[in-house]
Write a protein that holds these residues in place. Structure first.
Motif, short mmCIF file in Angstrom:
data_model
loop_
_atom_site.label_atom_id
_atom_site.label_comp_id
_atom_site.label_asym_id
_atom_site.label_seq_id
_atom_site.Cartn_x
_atom_site.Cartn_y
_atom_site.Cartn_z
N ALA A 85 97.57 9.24 5.14
CA ALA A 85 97.04 9.63 3.82
C ALA A 85 97.93 9.12 2.70
N ASN A 87 82.87 11.22 -5.30
CA ASN A 87 84.08 12.05 -5.18
C ASN A 87 84.05 13.31 -6.04
N ASN A 97 97.21 6.50 -0.54
CA ASN A 97 97.25 7.18 -1.85
C ASN A 97 96.17 8.25 -1.99
N ARG A 98 96.03 9.08 -0.96
CA ARG A 98 95.08 10.18 -1.00
C ARG A 98 95.70 11.40 -0.37
N ARG A 99 95.10 12.55 -0.61
CA ARG A 99 95.53 13.79 0.03
C ARG A 99 95.07 13.76 1.49
#
Length: 575
Positions: free
Chosen positions: A60, A378, A64-66
């Motif tokens: 993750a 999103n 660059n994401r949760r």
């Protein structure tokens, strides 16, 4: 490769793996790919699970994401984010894992190739409704010897997902068994390496003839009852420690009860009756089980503790006719909980002050609940339909999605549903009096509008779907008789002599190819199989639609009903 890009140490993972790996092929009646579960025994408590969690976080962070992590009952479900990771570990045994969702349970890491498969499996093991709990299947296990590899195969149930693993010669032999009564046998294949000698053994075991959907006993048997005059439909949840199913229900005296095996293990008196369902929520910044619900004047947040639940109560909310709501997934780090109420308006519940604030106002239309939730670009949206045909997609700020709102110009009594086909979603709605059937894309465009056949002018229409929105049916009510159609408008069955008056239509896809219709009039609920045959020797009396599960281990329908004096559990046995 995964081991260089994300620093995965495969040797370390194997060292954390115990001496047991189990691959399960789940029965799949949706016809949209294999459903796989991989169980890996931990060599030492939670070490392998922590290694998988670290991989998930690294992947993750690199993107660059949760990292994906959500609560499902008492389980914490995450995704690895690596394609075919079990295949990298175990070769062919880990094939067909394009995605890998995982959690831990009783010393195992549990991996599934999609989220819904993992959720279905966790629900089954929470209820103890698993393959090995069946007396018949225990006898199969007793026929197995200790071996390096054991493979149990039922040609009827497992043919589509397994036949490709056999040579063409064996495929021909197994196909013959599949087409005959012999196809109800189980095949056990075992391979063992001992003293440098490789040996194999194949065993056929007879079992009873294949059970057909119409093979229900006509006798309803009461299993137990709990003396609570219930004011709400029982809500089932998994205990976060034992993973056993428990029940949350409110009595008419406003007392909230937590039940285990029908026994009261916790209670708390509230100041009013709860009007909504219990919704999962992330209110506190911890991993506890948390739910939110509402009464006519206040909102309640329930967080699990050792005895039962800690309850936070809001100040009076002054929301007219708050009978239900849909919660947006804000996350525990947010200062408020955003929701859209059954009046069609957006609200925020401030966590610190426990006060409600209206964000939008949409007039006084009657909206049809529940509101399905979807992700568009999103952003999470609730899909709203009012009885006059206004369709909208609204986010937590009250803003409409592109292409919405639109007017379907028909009258509606049924909530809409989301239809899932592969990876795409569409909105379905049906006019109750006109029989107009709509299909609307998530862009807000009407993709299809059909006029269903109306044999008489008094016909009205409803539809109902399974929980996943994959399989749904239409009920055409012609007074005393109803006809059930599939989504291709083919007539499935006609049920006669039900009497006049309003009827509610429900469909239960219970797994193991067991599907049940329920037609409700007032507090009486009648069950039917797919052929329109009655299930049970009488109607079920319940203040709410019955909740039905199927125990494949015991081959019974288990039915929870809310009687006038008690919560009742009934069963119907397969013949």
């Amino acid at each position: 490769m995964a081991n260089t890009r994300f620093g995965v140490d495969f040797k370390s993972i194997f060292e954390k793996t115990g001496k047991e790996i189990i691959l399960l092929g789940m029965e799949n009646y949706e016809g949209n790919g294999s459903k796989r579960i991989l169980l890996i025994r931990e060599a030492s408590e939670n070490q392998l699970y922590r290694a998988f969690t670290n991989i998930s976080r690294k992947v993750a962070a690199s993107e660059n994401r949760r990292d994906f992590s959500e609560r499902y009952g008492s389980f914490n479900v995450s995704t690895l984010g690596l394609k075919n990771f079990p295949g990298l570990l175990f070769g062919g045994l880990g094939a067909d894992f394009e995605e890998s969702y995982f959690t831990n349970y009783n010393g195992y890491v549990v991996i599934a190739n999609d989220l819904s498969t993992l959720q279905d499996y966790l629900l089954s093991i929470s209820k103890g409704d698993v393959w090995s709990n069946s007396y018949k299947n225990q006898s199969i296990l007793k026929s197995c010897k200790a071996a390096n590899i054991t493979f149990v195969f039922n040609p009827v149930k497992g043919w589509e997902g397994t036949s490709a693993a056999f040579t063409s010669k064996w495929q021909q032999k197994l196909a013959k068994f599949k087409e005959t009564d012999a196809g109800s046998q189980n095949l056990i294949f075992q391979r063992n390496l001992e003293n440098n000698t490789l040996s194999s053994q194949i065993t056929w075991l007879n079992e009873s003839s294949k059970i057909r959907e119409s093979d229900f006993s006509n006798t309803l048997v009461m299993l137990n009852n709990t003396n609570i005059r219930a004011a709400s439909n029982p809500f089932f949840l998994a205990n976060p420690v034992s993973h056993l199913i428990e029940t949350l229900v409110q009595g008419e005296d406003s007392t909230l009860y937590l039940l285990k095996y029908g026994k009261k293990i916790w209670s708390k008196k509230l100041g009013e009756l709860i009007k909504s369902d219990f919704k999962p929520v992330q209110f506190f910044d911890d991993k506890r089980q948390q739910y939110i619900c509402s009464g006519r004047s206040r909102i309640y947040v329930l967080a699990r503790n050792e005895k039962g639940f800690e309850i936070r109560t809001s100040k009076p909310h002054h929301i007219n006719n708050l009978t239900n709501f849909a919660v947006f997934n804000n996350g525990a780090e947010q200062s408020n909980v955003s929701f859209i109420a059954s009046d069609g308006n957006n609200y925020e519940l401030d966590k610190a002050g426990m006060t409600c604030k209206k964000i939008t106002a949409r007039g006084s239309s009657k909206y049809l609940f529940p509101f399905p939730m979807v992700m568009l670009n999103n952003t999470e949206f609730a899909i709203l339909l009012d009885e006059n045909g206004k369709l909208n997609a609204v986010n937590q700020s009250g803003k409409s999605a592109a292409g919405f709102p639109l007017n379907l110009q028909s009258h509606f009594r049924n909530p809409l549903l989301l239809e899932k086909a592969g990876n795409s979603l569409s909105i379905r709605a049906i006019g109750d009096k006109t029989g107009n059937l709509f299909k609307i894309g998530l862009s807000g465009k009407i993709e299809e509008k059909k006029q269903l056949f109306r044999p008489v002018n008094v016909s009205d229409f409803q539809f109902t779907a399974d929980e996943k929105g994959i399989e749904w049916f239409i009920m055409r009510n012609n007074g005393k008789n109803v006809t059930i159609l599939d989504k291709s408008e083919n007539e499935i069955c006609t049920i006669k002599d039900l009497g006049f008056g309003e009827k509610e239509f429900h469909f239960y896809n219970l797994g193991a190819n067991i599907k049940v219709f329920c037609i409700s009039t007032d507090n009486e609920h009648r069950l039917y199989d797919m052929g329109g045959n009655k299930i049970g020797d009488r109607a079920i009396t319940s203040k709410y639609p019955p909740q039905i599960t199927y125990s494949e281990s015991y081959q019974k329908l288990l039915i929870t009903a809310v009687g006038p004096e008690a919560i009742e559990t009934w069963s119907v046995k397969m013949k």
